[in-house]
Design an enzyme around this catalytic site. Sequence first.
Site, short mmCIF file in Angstrom:
data_model
loop_
_atom_site.label_atom_id
_atom_site.label_comp_id
_atom_site.label_asym_id
_atom_site.label_seq_id
_atom_site.Cartn_x
_atom_site.Cartn_y
_atom_site.Cartn_z
N LEU A 174 -4.57 -0.08 7.41
CA LEU A 174 -3.36 0.73 7.50
C LEU A 174 -3.80 2.18 7.35
O LEU A 174 -4.64 2.49 6.51
CB LEU A 174 -2.36 0.38 6.38
CG LEU A 174 -1.47 -0.85 6.59
CD1 LEU A 174 -0.53 -1.01 5.39
CD2 LEU A 174 -0.66 -0.78 7.87
N ASP A 175 -3.23 3.06 8.15
CA ASP A 175 -3.62 4.46 8.10
C ASP A 175 -3.38 5.07 6.73
O ASP A 175 -2.54 4.60 5.94
CB ASP A 175 -2.83 5.27 9.13
CG ASP A 175 -3.11 4.79 10.55
OD1 ASP A 175 -4.24 4.32 10.78
OD2 ASP A 175 -2.21 4.88 11.39
N TYR A 176 -4.08 6.14 6.47
CA TYR A 176 -3.96 6.90 5.22
C TYR A 176 -2.51 7.25 4.91
O TYR A 176 -2.06 7.14 3.77
CB TYR A 176 -4.80 8.17 5.35
CG TYR A 176 -4.80 9.08 4.14
CD1 TYR A 176 -5.56 8.76 3.02
CD2 TYR A 176 -4.06 10.26 4.14
CE1 TYR A 176 -5.59 9.60 1.92
CE2 TYR A 176 -4.08 11.11 3.05
CZ TYR A 176 -4.84 10.77 1.94
OH TYR A 176 -4.86 11.62 0.85
N LYS A 214 0.83 -1.21 0.00
CA LYS A 214 0.00 0.00 0.00
C LYS A 214 0.87 1.27 0.00
O LYS A 214 1.74 1.44 0.84
CB LYS A 214 -0.91 0.01 1.23
CG LYS A 214 -1.71 1.30 1.42
CD LYS A 214 -2.32 1.35 2.80
CE LYS A 214 -2.98 2.67 3.12
NZ LYS A 214 -2.08 3.82 3.10
#
Length: 235
Positions: A102-104, A68
């Site tokens: 998962l965070d931005y 990501k």
Amino acid sequence: MRLQKYMAKCGVASRRKSEEIILSGRVKVNGKTISELGTTIIPENDIVSVDEKIIKLEETKVYIMLNKPTGYVTTLKDEFNRKKVIDLIKGIDERVYPVGRLDYDTSGLLILTNDGDLTYKLTHPSYEIVKTYLAKVEGVPNEGELVRFRNGLKIEDYITSKAEINILKEYKNSSLLEIKIHEGRNRQVRKMCASVNHPVLELKRISFGGINMGNLKQGCWRFLTKNEIDFLKKL
């Protein structure tokens, strides 16, 4: 079969997330809106829809690893119209969803699947699945701060479980840390680092449950191997 379990097996979301979707009134069974938990269905006879779309049991289980990039959300819908990780997955017919989040502004390894049972196992706190991160932080933690981090930190209204932390590299005004945790609270690694006065500058997850991202390029994905799938199921 319980409605939330059926939804998970259909690839809608994990069982816990499916319960939230039910409570929000987005699910219908045979045309009737269901907004309370406890409903059971007969998959062969009942018609279930989510957001007015009929769902059916997935025939083929799909397991994907994605590297990501930052700037993507792991939710399937976003009120701010931000880019979604699911948009990076092209060329498959099955509907998959992220295992955890998962965070931005965090990059790295994200697993996506339509296997609700495996998702439940990998995200439920009782299984204590270890996630490994590389964190570039401000400054260099001293021994006292490392000990505090390892023993558990009070963050907001909870105390974190014991964690692993090691300094990999030291720079002039920052350092690179390897951090291993088995919890998955919102922005937990960032909050833990901030709690010992070393805010995160960059954060990347490199391993999930012993499955390593390797040299998979950012923004790219691949199917998990049979050995990787079997390994996760045996955790």
